[in-house]
Motif scaffolding. Structure first.
Motif, mmCIF file in Angstrom:
data_model
loop_
_atom_site.group_PDB
_atom_site.id
_atom_site.type_symbol
_atom_site.label_atom_id
_atom_site.label_comp_id
_atom_site.label_asym_id
_atom_site.label_seq_id
_atom_site.Cartn_x
_atom_site.Cartn_y
_atom_site.Cartn_z
ATOM 1 N N ILE A 41 76.083 118.054 35.878
ATOM 2 C CA ILE A 41 74.734 117.495 35.736
ATOM 3 C C ILE A 41 74.567 116.870 34.357
ATOM 4 C CG2 ILE A 41 72.297 118.116 35.534
ATOM 5 C CD1 ILE A 41 72.799 120.174 37.763
ATOM 6 N N LEU A 42 75.028 117.568 33.327
ATOM 7 C CA LEU A 42 74.921 117.034 31.972
ATOM 8 C C LEU A 42 75.681 115.718 31.850
ATOM 9 C CD1 LEU A 42 75.276 120.168 29.701
ATOM 10 C CD2 LEU A 42 73.288 118.700 29.965
ATOM 11 N N GLY A 43 76.871 115.659 32.427
ATOM 12 C CA GLY A 43 77.657 114.434 32.370
ATOM 13 C C GLY A 43 76.937 113.266 33.013
ATOM 14 N N TRP A 44 76.400 113.509 34.206
ATOM 15 C CA TRP A 44 75.699 112.416 34.879
ATOM 16 C C TRP A 44 74.416 112.032 34.155
ATOM 17 C CZ3 TRP A 44 78.064 109.234 37.713
ATOM 18 C CH2 TRP A 44 79.144 109.630 38.490
ATOM 19 N N GLN A 45 73.749 112.983 33.524
ATOM 20 C CA GLN A 45 72.531 112.655 32.778
ATOM 21 C C GLN A 45 72.829 111.750 31.603
ATOM 22 O OE1 GLN A 45 70.675 116.453 31.863
ATOM 23 N NE2 GLN A 45 69.032 115.945 33.276
ATOM 24 N N ILE A 46 74.027 111.805 31.085
ATOM 25 C CA ILE A 46 74.404 110.946 29.961
ATOM 26 C C ILE A 46 74.966 109.621 30.468
ATOM 27 C CG2 ILE A 46 75.985 110.730 28.003
ATOM 28 C CD1 ILE A 46 75.702 113.802 27.691
ATOM 29 N N VAL A 47 75.792 109.672 31.512
ATOM 30 C CA VAL A 47 76.502 108.480 31.980
ATOM 31 C C VAL A 47 75.584 107.488 32.692
ATOM 32 C CG1 VAL A 47 78.266 107.717 33.622
ATOM 33 C CG2 VAL A 47 78.733 109.611 32.081
ATOM 34 N N ILE A 48 74.684 107.965 33.533
ATOM 35 C CA ILE A 48 73.859 107.040 34.326
ATOM 36 C C ILE A 48 72.984 106.143 33.455
ATOM 37 C CG2 ILE A 48 71.955 106.950 35.989
ATOM 38 C CD1 ILE A 48 73.389 109.110 37.556
ATOM 39 N N PRO A 49 72.249 106.652 32.461
ATOM 40 C CA PRO A 49 71.475 105.733 31.617
ATOM 41 C C PRO A 49 72.361 104.751 30.834
ATOM 42 C CG PRO A 49 70.665 107.956 31.341
ATOM 43 C CD PRO A 49 71.919 108.047 32.140
ATOM 44 N N ALA A 50 73.532 105.213 30.398
ATOM 45 C CA ALA A 50 74.445 104.315 29.677
ATOM 46 C C ALA A 50 74.930 103.202 30.597
ATOM 47 C CB ALA A 50 75.630 105.101 29.115
ATOM 48 N N LEU A 51 75.268 103.534 31.833
ATOM 49 C CA LEU A 51 75.706 102.510 32.783
ATOM 50 C C LEU A 51 74.571 101.564 33.164
ATOM 51 C CD1 LEU A 51 78.064 104.513 35.164
ATOM 52 C CD2 LEU A 51 78.683 102.872 33.374
ATOM 53 N N ALA A 52 73.361 102.098 33.252
ATOM 54 C CA ALA A 52 72.210 101.235 33.543
ATOM 55 C C ALA A 52 71.992 100.253 32.391
ATOM 56 C CB ALA A 52 70.957 102.081 33.774
ATOM 57 N N GLY A 53 72.082 100.735 31.161
ATOM 58 C CA GLY A 53 71.950 99.840 30.005
ATOM 59 C C GLY A 53 73.056 98.797 29.982
ATOM 60 N N LEU A 54 74.253 99.193 30.326
ATOM 61 C CA LEU A 54 75.384 98.268 30.387
ATOM 62 C C LEU A 54 75.146 97.193 31.443
ATOM 63 C CD1 LEU A 54 78.352 97.732 29.415
ATOM 64 C CD2 LEU A 54 79.044 99.074 31.402
ATOM 65 N N LEU A 74 72.052 97.588 24.523
ATOM 66 C CA LEU A 74 71.406 98.262 25.650
ATOM 67 C C LEU A 74 72.255 99.425 26.164
ATOM 68 C CD1 LEU A 74 69.768 95.318 27.611
ATOM 69 C CD2 LEU A 74 68.664 97.068 26.217
ATOM 70 N N MET A 75 73.568 99.292 26.087
ATOM 71 C CA MET A 75 74.421 100.414 26.472
ATOM 72 C C MET A 75 74.225 101.583 25.499
ATOM 73 S SD MET A 75 78.528 100.744 26.953
ATOM 74 C CE MET A 75 78.850 100.742 25.205
ATOM 75 N N LEU A 76 74.159 101.292 24.205
ATOM 76 C CA LEU A 76 73.937 102.353 23.214
ATOM 77 C C LEU A 76 72.551 102.975 23.367
ATOM 78 C CD1 LEU A 76 75.648 100.851 20.050
ATOM 79 C CD2 LEU A 76 76.415 102.749 21.484
ATOM 80 N N ALA A 77 71.555 102.146 23.699
ATOM 81 C CA ALA A 77 70.212 102.686 23.931
ATOM 82 C C ALA A 77 70.211 103.598 25.156
ATOM 83 C CB ALA A 77 69.217 101.550 24.117
ATOM 84 N N GLY A 78 70.926 103.208 26.210
ATOM 85 C CA GLY A 78 71.040 104.054 27.399
ATOM 86 C C GLY A 78 71.770 105.353 27.082
ATOM 87 N N LEU A 79 72.803 105.259 26.272
ATOM 88 C CA LEU A 79 73.550 106.450 25.868
ATOM 89 C C LEU A 79 72.650 107.399 25.072
ATOM 90 C CD1 LEU A 79 76.310 107.861 25.802
ATOM 91 C CD2 LEU A 79 76.774 106.613 23.700
ATOM 92 N N ALA A 80 71.874 106.851 24.148
ATOM 93 C CA ALA A 80 70.960 107.680 23.356
ATOM 94 C C ALA A 80 69.908 108.331 24.246
ATOM 95 C CB ALA A 80 70.299 106.837 22.270
ATOM 96 N N LEU A 81 69.382 107.564 25.195
ATOM 97 C CA LEU A 81 68.390 108.107 26.112
ATOM 98 C C LEU A 81 68.995 109.219 26.977
ATOM 99 C CD1 LEU A 81 65.502 107.793 27.291
ATOM 100 C CD2 LEU A 81 66.508 106.221 28.947
ATOM 101 N N GLY A 82 70.221 109.010 27.446
ATOM 102 C CA GLY A 82 70.906 110.033 28.244
ATOM 103 C C GLY A 82 71.182 111.295 27.445
#
Length: 93
Positions: A41-54, A74-82
């Motif tokens: 769950i933790l992995g997906w919570q980080i990866v999905i926002p990063a992929l969305a930003g990408l 935007l990828m870094l912003a998604g990563l930070a949000l995740g």
């Protein structure tokens, strides 16, 4: 038990007591499956926002013909949000 208790009831009482003890011990110890599930769950919570930003960054760069101007931030912003989302989730658990 006392002397009046039949042996079969003593065996049953002992079995019930052992099962209850095992159940209490199992509740105290975290299971491997539960830990792996939480890691997933933790992995997906980080990866999905990063992929969305990408994806959004790639789409904007393609539309605006700007190289990777929007993709990286935007990828870094998604990563930070995740990461923030995962951090909050861990503290709730």
């Amino acid at each position: 038990m006392n002397r009046d208790t039949p042996p079969s009831q003593e065996k049953l009482a002992t079995a019930v007591r052992l099962r209850a003890d095992r159940a209490r011990r199992a509740q105290r110890l975290p299971s491997v499956a539960r830990n792996l599930g939480q890691i997933g769950i933790l992995g997906w919570q980080i990866v999905i926002p990063a992929l969305a930003g990408l994806a959004i960054g790639r789409w904007l760069d393609h539309r605006l013909e700007s190289g990777i101007f929007w993709t990286a931030p935007l990828m870094l912003a998604g990563l930070a949000l995740g990461c923030r989302s995962a951090w909050k989730w861990m503290h709730r658990q």
